[in-house]
Design a protein around this motif. Structure first.
Motif, PDB file in Angstrom:
ATOM      1  N   VAL A 234       0.854  -0.761  -0.084  1.00 42.60           N
ATOM      2  CA  VAL A 234       0.472  -0.185  -0.124  1.00 42.60           C
ATOM      3  C   VAL A 234       0.682   0.909  -0.256  1.00 42.60           C
ATOM      4  O   VAL A 234       0.961   2.138  -0.826  1.00 42.60           O
ATOM      5  N   PHE A 235       2.393   1.490   0.272  1.00 43.41           N
ATOM      6  CA  PHE A 235       2.652   2.104   0.868  1.00 43.41           C
ATOM      7  C   PHE A 235       3.176   2.530  -0.762  1.00 43.41           C
ATOM      8  O   PHE A 235       3.449   3.887  -1.030  1.00 43.41           O
ATOM      9  N   ALA A 236       3.809   1.375  -1.382  1.00 44.30           N
ATOM     10  CA  ALA A 236       4.080   1.665  -2.797  1.00 44.30           C
ATOM     11  C   ALA A 236       3.449   2.137  -3.678  1.00 44.30           C
ATOM     12  O   ALA A 236       3.626   2.264  -5.281  1.00 44.30           O
ATOM     13  N   SER A 237       1.942   3.111  -3.327  1.00 48.07           N
ATOM     14  CA  SER A 237       0.899   2.728  -4.530  1.00 48.07           C
ATOM     15  C   SER A 237       0.808   3.963  -5.040  1.00 48.07           C
ATOM     16  O   SER A 237       0.615   4.303  -6.512  1.00 48.07           O
ATOM     17  N   PRO A 238       1.335   4.941  -4.797  1.00 46.83           N
ATOM     18  CA  PRO A 238       2.356   5.981  -5.761  1.00 46.83           C
ATOM     19  C   PRO A 238       2.711   5.875  -6.907  1.00 46.83           C
ATOM     20  O   PRO A 238       2.603   6.560  -7.679  1.00 46.83           O
ATOM     21  N   LEU A 239       3.327   5.175  -6.507  1.00 42.09           N
ATOM     22  CA  LEU A 239       4.199   4.198  -8.217  1.00 42.09           C
ATOM     23  C   LEU A 239       3.482   4.214  -9.082  1.00 42.09           C
ATOM     24  O   LEU A 239       3.492   4.926 -10.296  1.00 42.09           O
ATOM     25  N   PRO A 254       3.897  14.614  -0.666  1.00 39.16           N
ATOM     26  CA  PRO A 254       1.760  14.288   0.232  1.00 39.16           C
ATOM     27  C   PRO A 254       1.462  12.558   0.177  1.00 39.16           C
ATOM     28  O   PRO A 254       0.613  12.789   0.068  1.00 39.16           O
ATOM     29  N   TYR A 255       1.816  12.336  -1.151  1.00 42.85           N
ATOM     30  CA  TYR A 255       1.433  11.192  -1.806  1.00 42.85           C
ATOM     31  C   TYR A 255       1.788  10.203  -0.744  1.00 42.85           C
ATOM     32  O   TYR A 255       1.021   9.397  -0.417  1.00 42.85           O
ATOM     33  N   PHE A 256       3.985   9.619  -0.841  1.00 44.35           N
ATOM     34  CA  PHE A 256       3.671   9.322   0.333  1.00 44.35           C
ATOM     35  C   PHE A 256       3.385   9.103   1.642  1.00 44.35           C
ATOM     36  O   PHE A 256       2.856   7.964   2.525  1.00 44.35           O
ATOM     37  N   VAL A 261      -0.516   6.235   5.573  1.00 40.76           N
ATOM     38  CA  VAL A 261      -1.479   6.035   6.664  1.00 40.76           C
ATOM     39  C   VAL A 261      -2.453   5.518   6.143  1.00 40.76           C
ATOM     40  O   VAL A 261      -2.711   4.136   6.859  1.00 40.76           O
ATOM     41  N   LEU A 262      -2.531   4.919   4.929  1.00 40.28           N
ATOM     42  CA  LEU A 262      -3.487   3.574   4.627  1.00 40.28           C
ATOM     43  C   LEU A 262      -2.843   2.439   4.776  1.00 40.28           C
ATOM     44  O   LEU A 262      -3.664   1.491   4.716  1.00 40.28           O
ATOM     45  N   ALA A 263      -1.693   2.406   4.581  1.00 37.87           N
ATOM     46  CA  ALA A 263      -1.258   1.216   4.286  1.00 37.87           C
ATOM     47  C   ALA A 263      -1.184   0.806   6.035  1.00 37.87           C
ATOM     48  O   ALA A 263      -1.199  -0.828   6.207  1.00 37.87           O
ATOM     49  N   ALA A 264      -0.699   1.470   7.012  1.00 39.38           N
ATOM     50  CA  ALA A 264      -1.437   1.085   8.086  1.00 39.38           C
ATOM     51  C   ALA A 264      -2.030   0.706   9.202  1.00 39.38           C
ATOM     52  O   ALA A 264      -2.244   0.070   9.269  1.00 39.38           O
ATOM     53  N   ALA A 265      -3.374   1.428   8.403  1.00 40.89           N
ATOM     54  CA  ALA A 265      -4.509   1.664   8.974  1.00 40.89           C
ATOM     55  C   ALA A 265      -4.480  -0.317   7.175  1.00 40.89           C
ATOM     56  O   ALA A 265      -5.316  -0.833   7.756  1.00 40.89           O
ATOM     57  N   ALA A 266      -4.490  -0.708   6.258  1.00 44.45           N
ATOM     58  CA  ALA A 266      -4.335  -1.571   6.010  1.00 44.45           C
ATOM     59  C   ALA A 266      -3.633  -3.099   7.105  1.00 44.45           C
ATOM     60  O   ALA A 266      -4.140  -3.510   7.049  1.00 44.45           O
TER      61      ALA A 266
END
Length: 285
Positions: A234-239, A254-256, A261-266
């Protein structure tokens, strides 16, 4: 070895030596693969089939048959490989045939197509070097298709009817989506394999490489490693946002921050709702 013993030979012939080496290597590979639960092997095969065939379809449109799309990507004096641009089209066609054989439930044709894909992907760099071809795919392109075909062979992608339907619909949808994203970039073949990899020139196939790596890692992770792998994916999703043009590479912070935050929730969700043991996931220790 029994034949050699009967003939009182100590040293093997070249053919016997190659056969023995390949057989031993395959035996050790199958020993490692056999430790992976059947369900997870099948899911890896499904993911590899979808991602590999979608990448093949995208490469065919962007770099091989879409001459109108490749305008300005290279000089006009490039020699074409028949109706295609490069010999890499053979790899893509074999990969697409493997998907067709899988969906039609032709196991022998599926295995043969994947093995031929691996063979063509391995010999492609050597062949283009010997023939001094002007346009050749970068080294990671055939390597990706060889790995995808190998992963598609470690399990039965048609183990369930749902998996078959998923392959039938997901592969063309994924290929169409990535092709459209590349079209928005407007760079044609320069974003596929006619230029070296760089962060400012994110190649199309690199997105499939990351997708295959993430799917395989998620499937192979046990309960202890799954939250960490989920966080990384999830953390790599900005790529992917940069590739599709939905995010600006010049301002990555901002994207990372958002993806972290989303990665921590997932990762928290995966920790609280772990996969079932029947899927082959071992308890966290």
């Amino acid at each position: 070895m029994d034949v050699a013993e009967d003939e009182r030979r100590v040293n093997p012939s070249a053919r016997e030596f190659v056969n023995l080496g390949i057989s031993g290597l395959l035996a050790r590979i199958m020993l490692v693969v056999g430790r992976i639960p059947v369900r997870r092997r099948s899911r890896i095969a499904v993911g590899a089939t979808i991602i590999g065939s979608a990448a093949a379809a995208t490469q065919m449109v962007l770099g091989e048959v879409g001459r109108w799309f490749r305008y300005g990507s290279y000089g006009a004096d490039v020699a074409l490989f028949g109706p295609f641009t490069t010999a890499a089209s053979l790899v893509y066609l074999l990969c697409l045939f493997a998907l067709l054989a899988t969906v039609l439930r032709l196991p022998k044709a599926r295995v043969a197509a994947h093995l031929l894909t691996i063979g063509a992907a391995i010999t492609l760099p050597l062949g283009t070097t010997l023939t001094q071809t002007a346009i050749t795919p970068d080294w990671y392109i055939p390597a990706f298709f060889a790995v995808a075909a190998a992963l598609a062979l470690i399990g039965d992608p048609n183990r369930t009817e749902g998996a078959r339907a998923l392959m039938m619909w997901s592969a063309p949808v994924l290929a169409a989506g990535v092709t459209f994203a590349a079209y928005r970039h407007g760079a044609g073949a320069r974003t596929t394999y006619y230029s070296d990899f760089s962060w400012n020139q994110f190649p199309v196939t690199m997105s499939f490489v990351l997708a295959l790596a993430f799917v395989t890692a998620l499937t192979l992770s046990n309960r202890a490693a799954l939250p960490w792998v989920t966080y990384l994916v999830v953390f790599a999703s900005p790529l992917y946002l940069w590739f599709t043009g939905l995010a600006v590479q010049n301002h990555p912070a901002p994207y990372f921050i958002g993806s972290s935050v989303l990665a921590a929730a997932a990762a928290w969700y995966v920790t609280k709702r772990p996969p079932h043991a029947k899927d082959g996931y071992t308890p966290a220790t």
